[in-house]
Design a protein around this motif. Structure first.
Motif, PDB file in Angstrom:
ATOM      1  N   SER B 134       1.064  -1.074  -0.116  1.00 12.26           N
ATOM      2  CA  SER B 134      -0.139  -0.006  -0.053  1.00 12.26           C
ATOM      3  C   SER B 134       0.890   1.254   0.024  1.00 12.26           C
ATOM      4  CB  SER B 134      -1.017  -0.059   1.124  1.00 12.26           C
ATOM      5  OG  SER B 134      -1.367   1.078   1.665  1.00 12.26           O
ATOM      6  N   LYS B 135       1.951   1.326   0.822  1.00 14.57           N
ATOM      7  CA  LYS B 135       2.877   2.373   0.881  1.00 14.57           C
ATOM      8  C   LYS B 135       3.464   2.630  -0.473  1.00 14.57           C
ATOM      9  CE  LYS B 135       7.279   4.285   2.592  1.00 14.57           C
ATOM     10  NZ  LYS B 135       6.805   5.710   2.103  1.00 14.57           N
ATOM     11  N   SER B 136       4.146   1.462  -1.188  1.00 13.89           N
ATOM     12  CA  SER B 136       4.474   1.357  -2.734  1.00 13.89           C
ATOM     13  C   SER B 136       3.468   2.254  -3.665  1.00 13.89           C
ATOM     14  CB  SER B 136       4.945   0.385  -2.891  1.00 13.89           C
ATOM     15  OG  SER B 136       6.011  -0.457  -2.313  1.00 13.89           O
ATOM     16  N   GLU B 137       2.401   1.920  -3.448  1.00  9.71           N
ATOM     17  CA  GLU B 137       1.313   2.277  -4.485  1.00  9.71           C
ATOM     18  C   GLU B 137       0.869   3.778  -4.185  1.00  9.71           C
ATOM     19  OE1 GLU B 137      -1.797  -0.432  -4.219  1.00  9.71           O
ATOM     20  OE2 GLU B 137      -0.927  -2.001  -5.350  1.00  9.71           O
ATOM     21  N   PHE B 138       0.887   4.100  -2.765  1.00 11.98           N
ATOM     22  CA  PHE B 138       0.687   5.509  -2.540  1.00 11.98           C
ATOM     23  C   PHE B 138       1.830   6.495  -2.903  1.00 11.98           C
ATOM     24  CE2 PHE B 138      -1.358   8.300   1.033  1.00 11.98           C
ATOM     25  CZ  PHE B 138      -1.295   9.123   0.223  1.00 11.98           C
ATOM     26  N   ASP B 139       3.045   5.949  -2.864  1.00 13.17           N
ATOM     27  CA  ASP B 139       4.335   6.711  -3.093  1.00 13.17           C
ATOM     28  C   ASP B 139       4.311   6.880  -4.743  1.00 13.17           C
ATOM     29  OD1 ASP B 139       4.756   6.915  -0.541  1.00 13.17           O
ATOM     30  OD2 ASP B 139       6.614   5.590  -0.625  1.00 13.17           O
ATOM     31  N   ASN B 140       3.895   5.821  -5.256  1.00 14.48           N
ATOM     32  CA  ASN B 140       3.937   5.811  -6.737  1.00 14.48           C
ATOM     33  C   ASN B 140       2.912   6.751  -7.251  1.00 14.48           C
ATOM     34  OD1 ASN B 140       5.102   4.967  -9.321  1.00 14.48           O
ATOM     35  ND2 ASN B 140       3.019   3.950  -9.393  1.00 14.48           N
ATOM     36  N   PHE B 141       1.565   6.708  -6.586  1.00 11.89           N
ATOM     37  CA  PHE B 141       0.606   7.788  -6.983  1.00 11.89           C
ATOM     38  C   PHE B 141       1.085   8.978  -6.892  1.00 11.89           C
ATOM     39  CE2 PHE B 141      -3.409   9.960  -6.748  1.00 11.89           C
ATOM     40  CZ  PHE B 141      -4.168   9.358  -7.478  1.00 11.89           C
ATOM     41  N   LYS B 142       1.582   9.283  -5.718  1.00 12.83           N
ATOM     42  CA  LYS B 142       2.137  10.814  -5.545  1.00 12.83           C
ATOM     43  C   LYS B 142       3.191  11.526  -6.370  1.00 12.83           C
ATOM     44  CE  LYS B 142       1.316  11.547  -0.585  1.00 12.83           C
ATOM     45  NZ  LYS B 142       2.020  11.786   0.945  1.00 12.83           N
ATOM     46  N   THR B 143       4.048  10.571  -6.784  1.00 16.74           N
ATOM     47  CA  THR B 143       5.083  10.902  -7.643  1.00 16.74           C
ATOM     48  C   THR B 143       4.878  10.774  -8.768  1.00 16.74           C
ATOM     49  OG1 THR B 143       6.103   8.712  -7.425  1.00 16.74           O
ATOM     50  CG2 THR B 143       6.986  10.594  -5.810  1.00 16.74           C
ATOM     51  N   SER B 144       3.652  10.526  -9.445  1.00 15.60           N
ATOM     52  CA  SER B 144       3.481  10.494 -10.808  1.00 15.60           C
ATOM     53  C   SER B 144       2.365  11.254 -11.340  1.00 15.60           C
ATOM     54  CB  SER B 144       2.891   9.171 -11.359  1.00 15.60           C
ATOM     55  OG  SER B 144       3.765   8.045 -10.903  1.00 15.60           O
ATOM     56  N   SER B 145       2.350  11.399 -12.672  1.00 20.05           N
ATOM     57  CA  SER B 145       1.440  12.287 -13.270  1.00 20.05           C
ATOM     58  C   SER B 145       0.130  11.410 -13.608  1.00 20.05           C
ATOM     59  CB  SER B 145       1.746  13.181 -14.660  1.00 20.05           C
ATOM     60  OG  SER B 145       2.272  12.070 -15.485  1.00 20.05           O
ATOM     61  N   PRO B 146      -1.049  11.841 -13.916  1.00 22.11           N
ATOM     62  CA  PRO B 146      -2.015  11.149 -14.505  1.00 22.11           C
ATOM     63  C   PRO B 146      -1.632  10.148 -15.564  1.00 22.11           C
ATOM     64  CG  PRO B 146      -3.141  13.143 -13.899  1.00 22.11           C
ATOM     65  CD  PRO B 146      -1.437  13.165 -13.756  1.00 22.11           C
ATOM     66  N   GLU B 147      -1.050  10.595 -16.656  1.00 23.34           N
ATOM     67  CA  GLU B 147      -0.530   9.912 -17.783  1.00 23.34           C
ATOM     68  C   GLU B 147       0.423   8.933 -16.952  1.00 23.34           C
ATOM     69  OE1 GLU B 147       0.305  12.402 -21.015  1.00 23.34           O
ATOM     70  OE2 GLU B 147       1.931  10.832 -21.827  1.00 23.34           O
ATOM     71  N   GLN B 148       1.366   9.022 -16.366  1.00 21.62           N
ATOM     72  CA  GLN B 148       2.201   7.983 -15.879  1.00 21.62           C
ATOM     73  C   GLN B 148       1.450   7.017 -15.386  1.00 21.62           C
ATOM     74  OE1 GLN B 148       4.826  10.949 -14.014  1.00 21.62           O
ATOM     75  NE2 GLN B 148       6.623  10.076 -14.974  1.00 21.62           N
ATOM     76  N   LEU B 173      -7.671   6.913 -10.897  1.00 23.49           N
ATOM     77  CA  LEU B 173      -6.444   7.394 -11.634  1.00 23.49           C
ATOM     78  C   LEU B 173      -6.170   8.641 -11.025  1.00 23.49           C
ATOM     79  CD1 LEU B 173      -6.199   5.677 -15.056  1.00 23.49           C
ATOM     80  CD2 LEU B 173      -4.506   5.099 -13.094  1.00 23.49           C
ATOM     81  N   GLY B 174      -7.228   9.426 -10.385  1.00 19.30           N
ATOM     82  CA  GLY B 174      -7.113  10.578  -9.819  1.00 19.30           C
ATOM     83  C   GLY B 174      -7.604  11.690 -10.842  1.00 19.30           C
ATOM     84  N   VAL B 175      -8.355  11.354 -11.933  1.00 16.39           N
ATOM     85  CA  VAL B 175      -8.861  12.411 -12.847  1.00 16.39           C
ATOM     86  C   VAL B 175     -10.288  12.230 -13.127  1.00 16.39           C
ATOM     87  CG1 VAL B 175      -6.590  12.622 -13.946  1.00 16.39           C
ATOM     88  CG2 VAL B 175      -8.085  10.887 -14.631  1.00 16.39           C
ATOM     89  N   LYS B 176     -11.021  13.106 -14.213  1.00 23.01           N
ATOM     90  CA  LYS B 176     -12.238  13.111 -14.295  1.00 23.01           C
ATOM     91  C   LYS B 176     -12.309  12.019 -15.748  1.00 23.01           C
ATOM     92  CE  LYS B 176     -13.495  15.804 -11.534  1.00 23.01           C
ATOM     93  NZ  LYS B 176     -14.492  15.745 -10.506  1.00 23.01           N
TER      94      LYS B 176
END
Lengths: 191, 191
Positions: B134-148, B173-176
DNA sequence: ACAAAACGTTCACTTAAGTTAAGAAATGAA
DNA sequence: TTCATTTCTTAACTTAAGTGAACGTTTTGT
């Protein structure tokens, strides 16, 4: 010093004098100077940490830039990904301030679980709780805008704004430092 | 049906025939139709879930819009926040497809931990692993753009793109939805 | 005390996401 | 099959974040 730890644990189980002594005898309380690197990228580590006093910062270096993903303060704990993964760490962890930490590795855990099985129950419950908290935070991050995230942090972790430089909080909130600065100006104007 | 569960567990511990039987006797395998709500907002639940077959979706309703934060597929598990929090659930969980789940509550856990203490060790280790993931995924989410993030999902969870409607993946993915559509068009053009 | 480095803000410009709306394509139920 | 609903895409416009640079302030080390 022990009080921060035992007060925290007392929410979950009652410890006898003997059990407390067994913990203290492990010699797990360590002091670190501000700026000390607790974990480096590429390193293997099977140590876990609990913050008695101070503040830890978890960050990646991506394209030469630091990206902060987590801050750990009093009564928070963290285990490095590499501990379970057995892969080299992807990130760094350093002390934002002079800090006192509880430091324990798998071997120490194992020996204490064998002596006092109820510690394993404790660890299971603490980890379940952390997992749940982590999900809540992730969900909240996904469903909020950077501005909302900043406002939430103001409410839930106001201390971080005092102890951590803005440019480090920026990536933690998922934006660039200039955007955080702009976003704060926007909020001030609205009020 | 049991095989998915036991294959998964065999990575962590060896189970005797008796232990397997004890698990099966708990009558924990349940089938659900597509669309079934496993958990509702406002509900209290102390059940945990493990997906044998199918797909679960976790979503919030914010300002009348569904915001999806997680999808659980084969050999993934989840415990609702309200289980530990003891507060009413903030979110819904429903079946994206016809699904077979392992369903167990705290009472069942407790009784099996008492009979077979090594299950508690197993649960502790599984939970630690989930926390780390879960930490890995959260970190990855925070450090990436929606496209990435979309490109990462293409690599790591390509099945989701087949089984889950795009407009549900968008908030994951954090977008509309419109942004996801545009972002996909942008990627195609680049190639 | 001083110089160097780090930090925070602002600005102009670029890029991408949010919003609103319309229409095409796919899906499902009668 | 048909009709209605849902889903996906596209487009025009708005808003916010990314980028690169400048500038003043604060902090740090010597």
């Amino acid at each position: 010093m022990e009080n921060t730890l035992f007060d925290y644990l007392s929410k979950y189980i009652k410890l006898t004098h003997n059990e407390k002594k067994a913990i203290i005898d492990l010699d797990i309380f360590k002091q670190f100077k501000k700026g000390t690197l607790i974990l480096r990228k590429g390193q293997f580590s099977d140590y876990g940490y609990f913050v008695i006093k101070g503040c830890l910062r978890c960050y990646y270096i991506i394209d030469g830039n630091e990206k902060n993903t987590a801050f750990y303060t009093e009564a928070e704990s963290f285990e490095p990904v590499c501990k379970i993964d057995k892969k080299a760490s992807e990130y760094f962890v350093s002390c934002v301030e002079d800090s006192i930490l509880v430091v324990a590795n798998s071997e120490m855990e194992k020996s204490i679980f064998e002596k006092f099985p109820k510690f394993e129950t404790l660890c299971r419950i603490l980890t379940e709780e952390l997992l749940i908290k982590s999900k809540s935070e992730f969900d909240n991050f996904k469903t909020s805008s950077p501005e909302q995230r900043y406002l939430t942090m103001l409410q839930k972790r106001p201390d971080l704004i005092q102890r951590v430089p803005q440019h480090q909080l920026a990536s933690f909130l998922g934006v660039k430092p200039q955007s955080l600065s702009r976003l704060r100006a926007r909020i001030l104007k609205k009020k």
